[in-house]
Design an enzyme around this catalytic site. Structure first.
Site, short mmCIF file in Angstrom:
data_model
loop_
_atom_site.label_atom_id
_atom_site.label_comp_id
_atom_site.label_asym_id
_atom_site.label_seq_id
_atom_site.Cartn_x
_atom_site.Cartn_y
_atom_site.Cartn_z
N GLY A 6 0.84 -1.20 0.00
CA GLY A 6 0.00 0.00 0.00
C GLY A 6 0.87 1.24 0.00
CG ASN A 107 4.76 -5.76 9.18
OD1 ASN A 107 5.81 -6.21 9.63
ND2 ASN A 107 3.99 -4.95 9.85
CB ILE A 130 -0.44 5.05 7.05
CG1 ILE A 130 -1.41 3.90 6.74
CG2 ILE A 130 -0.13 5.86 5.81
CD1 ILE A 130 -2.84 4.35 6.48
CG ASP A 131 -1.00 0.08 8.77
OD1 ASP A 131 -1.84 0.98 8.60
OD2 ASP A 131 -0.95 -0.95 8.06
NE ARG A 166 -27.18 13.49 13.56
CZ ARG A 166 -27.27 13.97 12.33
NH1 ARG A 166 -26.21 14.40 11.69
NH2 ARG A 166 -28.44 14.01 11.73
CG MET A 173 -7.18 2.82 6.72
SD MET A 173 -6.19 3.08 5.24
CE MET A 173 -7.37 2.58 3.99
N GLY A 174 -5.18 1.18 9.90
CA GLY A 174 -4.13 0.70 10.79
C GLY A 174 -3.94 -0.80 10.74
NE ARG A 270 -26.54 10.67 10.39
CZ ARG A 270 -27.72 10.39 10.92
NH1 ARG A 270 -27.85 9.39 11.78
NH2 ARG A 270 -28.79 11.13 10.63
O1 F6P Z 1 -1.17 -1.03 5.38
C1 F6P Z 1 -1.71 0.19 5.03
C2 F6P Z 1 -3.20 0.10 4.89
O2 F6P Z 1 -3.69 1.37 4.52
C3 F6P Z 1 -3.94 -0.41 6.13
O3 F6P Z 1 -4.07 0.57 7.12
C4 F6P Z 1 -5.23 -0.87 5.52
O4 F6P Z 1 -5.81 -1.90 6.31
C5 F6P Z 1 -4.80 -1.42 4.18
O5 F6P Z 1 -3.55 -0.82 3.88
C6 F6P Z 1 -5.75 -1.15 3.05
O6 F6P Z 1 -5.28 -1.83 1.94
P1 F6P Z 1 -5.72 -1.57 0.44
O7 F6P Z 1 -5.12 -0.28 -0.01
O8 F6P Z 1 -5.18 -2.73 -0.30
O9 F6P Z 1 -7.22 -1.48 0.43
#
Ligand code: F6P
Length: 352
Positions: A6, A107, A130-131, A166, A173-174, A270
């Protein structure tokens, strides 16, 4: 050089750091950019880079040579057409007479980098994601830029949540870890933060919302990691949990949590999912500095012939970690870390 997995905001800044350092310090250097990650290395799809390719890209998001996901678990699997990915990558490396392969990846990509290193290729790796879940480095590039975007998203939700009274859930993400949610949640004053490392009890989450209501607060904001998990689900085996997720009648964990909160409190819920915006746009200044340092450090390793290692940062100083130590290990949030205690001290609930 290749960018794998990614994307994130600071890939170009990192490649620029490597390239500028090499062009400045080595005579007759040639850099080849493999297109779309390991796929380019397998398929001999590449571009001979020029110094000008690395100019003006410090602030540019994405990657100028493209990326793709090439799952590590399939690396040794021979394709139906008989294609041997590992042998193909080795062949390209030898055919082009490369001195070294520079891998910018997370990773899975580091596992493949280690595999190639074990196969005898000279590899220098850089920690992208970004994780922030790469073992061996305090920080990965891309993380702080994503924290900025996720925090901005929660900031914007704050005003509308306050106007309408609300409960809002922002899903961050992560992947399997909670670094991004924890930092964005803290940075933007989320009331409840749910991360995979601290399984939640929905009744505790509801208690925290109801306490806010009793205290006269008209709204609540939850920062929920995409990998957040309930206490009961955390007891399941990996296989059982996977099957449960596959049968879940909700698009993601936030909708499931939202539904339960609605049922238990009667409050209007929401859900907002910033999704891939968290990987997009320009790298923040922190990442630009980190990437430049990482890039220069990788170039130094190449000049010294110090291969088979990942460039990382520990306590503000650059470190070199053997890929064999990094591969397959995840850096997760420690539930007993002081940052969790400090967050709880200011009243944030983790639903535990
Ligand atoms: O590893 C980075 C990441 O953005 C994660 O936070 C997320 O779970 C995943 O990639 C999303 O993957 P893709 O871009 O393949 O949908």
């Amino acid at each position: 050089m290749l960018t794998s997995g990614g994307d994130c905001q600071s890939l170009n800044a990192t490649m620029r750091g490597v390239a500028k350092s090499l062009y400045n310090n080595v005579r007759d250097i040639e850099i080849i950019g493999f297109l779309e990650g390991y796929k380019g290395l397998m398929r001999e799809e590449y571009k001979i880079m020029k110094p000008s390719d690395f100019s003006g890209i410090l602030t540019e998001g994405g990657t100028i040579i493209g990326t793709s996901r090439q799952p590590f678990k399939l690396m040794r699997v021979i394709g139906e057409d008989g294609f041997n990915k590992v042998e193909a990558m080795k062949k390209t490396y030898k055919k082009l007479n490369l001195d070294c392969l520079v891998v910018l990846g997370g990773n899975g990509s580091q596992k493949t980098a280690n595999l190639l290193s074990e196969e005898g290729l000279h590899v220098v790796s850089l920690p992208k994601t970004i994780d922030n879940d790469l073992w061996g480095t305090d920080m990965t590039f891309g993380f702080q830029s994503a924290v900025n975007i996720a925090s901005d998203a929660i900031d914007c939700i704050h005003t509308t949540a306050a106007s309408h009274g609300r409960v809002f859930i922002v899903e961050v993400m992560g992947h399997k870890v909670g670094w991004l949610t924890l930092h964005a949640g803290l940075a933007s004053g989320a009331d409840i933060i749910l991360i995979p490392e601290i399984p939640y009890d929905i009744n505790k989450v509801v208690e925290a919302i109801e306490k806010r209501t009793r205290d006269g607060k008209r709204f609540s904001i939850l920062a929920v990691a995409e990998g957040a998990i309930s206490k009961e689900d955390a007891k399941l085996s990996k296989k059982e949990y996977k099957a449960k997720l596959a049968a879940r009648p909700y698009p993601s964990v936030s909708y499931e949590i939202g539904k339960k909160i609605e049922e238990k409190t009667g409050q209007e819920i929401r859900v907002t999912i910033p999704g891939h915006t968290q990987r997009g746009g320009s790298p923040c200044p922190y990442d630009r500095v980190l990437s430049t340092r990482f890039g220069a450090a990788a170039a130094e390793m190449i000049m010294q012939g110090d291969y088979g290692k990942l460039v990382g940062i520990k306590n503000g100083e650059i470190v070199r970690i053997p890929l064999s130590e990094v591969a397959g290990k995840l850096k997760t949030v420690d539930p007993d870390a002081s940052i969790i205690k400090e967050a709880k001290a200011v009243g944030i609930s983790f639903g535990d």
